[in-house]
Design a protein around this motif. Sequence first.
Motif, PDB file in Angstrom:
ATOM      1  N   ASP A 160      50.450  11.788  16.984  1.00 22.78           N
ATOM      2  CA  ASP A 160      50.345  13.199  16.601  1.00 22.78           C
ATOM      3  C   ASP A 160      50.868  13.473  15.201  1.00 22.78           C
ATOM      4  O   ASP A 160      50.385  14.369  14.513  1.00 22.78           O
ATOM      5  CB  ASP A 160      51.103  14.078  17.606  1.00 22.78           C
ATOM      6  CG  ASP A 160      50.458  14.065  18.986  1.00 22.78           C
ATOM      7  OD1 ASP A 160      49.260  13.739  19.067  1.00 22.78           O
ATOM      8  OD2 ASP A 160      51.160  14.369  19.974  1.00 22.78           O
ATOM      9  N   ASP A 161      51.855  12.708  14.773  1.00 25.23           N
ATOM     10  CA  ASP A 161      52.465  12.959  13.464  1.00 25.23           C
ATOM     11  C   ASP A 161      51.856  12.106  12.356  1.00 25.23           C
ATOM     12  O   ASP A 161      52.405  12.012  11.257  1.00 25.23           O
ATOM     13  CB  ASP A 161      53.977  12.721  13.527  1.00 25.23           C
ATOM     14  CG  ASP A 161      54.331  11.281  13.921  1.00 25.23           C
ATOM     15  OD1 ASP A 161      53.415  10.546  14.358  1.00 25.23           O
ATOM     16  OD2 ASP A 161      55.511  10.906  13.803  1.00 25.23           O
ATOM     17  N   ALA A 162      50.707  11.489  12.636  1.00 22.56           N
ATOM     18  CA  ALA A 162      50.069  10.609  11.654  1.00 22.56           C
ATOM     19  C   ALA A 162      48.970  11.346  10.899  1.00 22.56           C
ATOM     20  O   ALA A 162      48.545  12.433  11.261  1.00 22.56           O
ATOM     21  CB  ALA A 162      49.488   9.382  12.352  1.00 22.56           C
ATOM     22  N   VAL A 163      48.494  10.715   9.822  1.00 19.20           N
ATOM     23  CA  VAL A 163      47.323  11.189   9.090  1.00 19.20           C
ATOM     24  C   VAL A 163      46.111  10.505   9.703  1.00 19.20           C
ATOM     25  O   VAL A 163      45.986   9.274   9.651  1.00 19.20           O
ATOM     26  CB  VAL A 163      47.430  10.855   7.594  1.00 19.20           C
ATOM     27  CG1 VAL A 163      46.166  11.298   6.860  1.00 19.20           C
ATOM     28  CG2 VAL A 163      48.664  11.509   6.988  1.00 19.20           C
ATOM     29  N   THR A 164      45.216  11.288  10.313  1.00 24.67           N
ATOM     30  CA  THR A 164      44.077  10.740  11.034  1.00 24.67           C
ATOM     31  C   THR A 164      42.779  11.380  10.544  1.00 24.67           C
ATOM     32  O   THR A 164      42.690  12.604  10.425  1.00 24.67           O
ATOM     33  CB  THR A 164      44.219  10.978  12.550  1.00 24.67           C
ATOM     34  OG1 THR A 164      45.443  10.392  13.008  1.00 24.67           O
ATOM     35  CG2 THR A 164      43.057  10.356  13.308  1.00 24.67           C
ATOM     36  N   LEU A 165      41.778  10.544  10.273  1.00 23.43           N
ATOM     37  CA  LEU A 165      40.475  11.011   9.798  1.00 23.43           C
ATOM     38  C   LEU A 165      39.407  10.681  10.827  1.00 23.43           C
ATOM     39  O   LEU A 165      39.321   9.532  11.295  1.00 23.43           O
ATOM     40  CB  LEU A 165      40.119  10.336   8.472  1.00 23.43           C
ATOM     41  CG  LEU A 165      41.078  10.571   7.301  1.00 23.43           C
ATOM     42  CD1 LEU A 165      40.735   9.647   6.151  1.00 23.43           C
ATOM     43  CD2 LEU A 165      41.017  12.006   6.843  1.00 23.43           C
ATOM     44  N   VAL A 166      38.584  11.671  11.184  1.00 21.53           N
ATOM     45  CA  VAL A 166      37.473  11.445  12.098  1.00 21.53           C
ATOM     46  C   VAL A 166      36.269  12.240  11.617  1.00 21.53           C
ATOM     47  O   VAL A 166      36.402  13.183  10.831  1.00 21.53           O
ATOM     48  CB  VAL A 166      37.812  11.873  13.547  1.00 21.53           C
ATOM     49  CG1 VAL A 166      38.933  11.022  14.110  1.00 21.53           C
ATOM     50  CG2 VAL A 166      38.167  13.354  13.608  1.00 21.53           C
ATOM     51  N   SER A 167      35.093  11.851  12.075  1.00 21.09           N
ATOM     52  CA  SER A 167      33.896  12.639  11.801  1.00 21.09           C
ATOM     53  C   SER A 167      33.883  13.859  12.719  1.00 21.09           C
ATOM     54  O   SER A 167      34.380  13.805  13.848  1.00 21.09           O
ATOM     55  CB  SER A 167      32.641  11.799  12.036  1.00 21.09           C
ATOM     56  OG  SER A 167      32.611  10.678  11.184  1.00 21.09           O
ATOM     57  N   ASP A 168      33.304  14.956  12.240  1.00 16.44           N
ATOM     58  CA  ASP A 168      33.243  16.186  13.027  1.00 16.44           C
ATOM     59  C   ASP A 168      32.035  16.114  13.967  1.00 16.44           C
ATOM     60  O   ASP A 168      30.941  16.561  13.635  1.00 16.44           O
ATOM     61  CB  ASP A 168      33.147  17.400  12.100  1.00 16.44           C
ATOM     62  CG  ASP A 168      33.395  18.708  12.822  1.00 16.44           C
ATOM     63  OD1 ASP A 168      33.213  18.738  14.054  1.00 16.44           O
ATOM     64  OD2 ASP A 168      33.749  19.703  12.155  1.00 16.44           O
ATOM     65  N   ASP A 169      32.247  15.554  15.156  1.00 12.60           N
ATOM     66  CA  ASP A 169      31.158  15.360  16.116  1.00 12.60           C
ATOM     67  C   ASP A 169      30.508  16.677  16.516  1.00 12.60           C
ATOM     68  O   ASP A 169      29.280  16.762  16.636  1.00 12.60           O
ATOM     69  CB  ASP A 169      31.683  14.652  17.359  1.00 12.60           C
ATOM     70  CG  ASP A 169      31.972  13.186  17.114  1.00 12.60           C
ATOM     71  OD1 ASP A 169      31.014  12.414  16.942  1.00 12.60           O
ATOM     72  OD2 ASP A 169      33.156  12.805  17.090  1.00 12.60           O
TER      73      ASP A 169
END
Length: 351
Positions: A160-169
Amino acid sequence: MRCEDVVKAERIRIYDVARVAGVSVATASKALNDTGRMTEETRRRVKQTAAALGFRPNAMARALTQQRSFTIGLLTNDTYGRFTLPVMAGVSEALVDQGVSVFLCGIEDDAALARLHLDAMLDKQVDGIIATGKRIDRRLPVDLSHLPVPVVYAFTEGPDDAVTLVSDDAQGAREATQWLAQIGRKALVHITGPESFVSVAARAGAFRAVAGRGAQVLHGPWSEAWGHAAIAKLWDGDAPRPDGIFCGNDQIARGVVDALRERNVEVPGDVSVIGFDNWEIVAAATRPPLTTIDMNLKELGREAGRLILDLAEGKPVEPGIRKLPCKLVLRQSCGGDAIAVRNQEEMLQES
């Protein structure tokens, strides 16, 4: 270029740059590293001199001076490379101009192998680690918290406290469904993967938000065979047949298009079909070529590269999940050519 010119270029040192530019060695070093106080004219002159002389900074000396290795580790369990390769291409593009190399390790789903590669990265004193995988709702089989280097998660689940990148599904699915409605398709169906995937739920929810709460969603494996089976279920049943089908990935979509052709159903004449992923080796080979949603994984990799570089340099980066937009790629399975011509004609009429 003569051999002696190559040898001469290889022997260029920062002392030579400083002498030709008419500055001290300390000023030349600061100018090339974009540090220190000096006029922009001086900084530009030093850089132009270095480029003209073919000066290449010594990587070891640079690392010792700035206390960095100028390498980034990339950990992935996507050994097939479907998602990791475009992410890595973006990472490399973002970092190559900064003189930073990428150190890739495939760990499959083996915790012991993952720990072995992680220790090797730390032994090499990488400046940071980018973790990436084959789905956004599963973590890699190794704990990357509390490491002495920053970590960015790209297309895999992070803390939860990380930098996370995902595509906007959801955004991608919404755009696909809206396009089907825009070209006049009324009876829409979504054929997608297993319900256990977070991305599947996000895409199905966005589909129904546009197509209607009662719009049909069929779940199955991520395979062409499931695309065939889904068409058999739809065409052999009693329910009205769809004229627009949005698929959860390109493999399913290819199976759908093949199954429709076998039933003499024209694509896109009778039914328009859209996939998801923009896996070009599949989308381009489909007959007709497949309209699909591109997850922009290369751009996701570029952003991951920029962020890990900021973190390595001690710059503040806000933690949390960042969703990058997808884009619709038009091909013939939705009448892409005809639609493009029509849009161009409408633009000319408006002008």
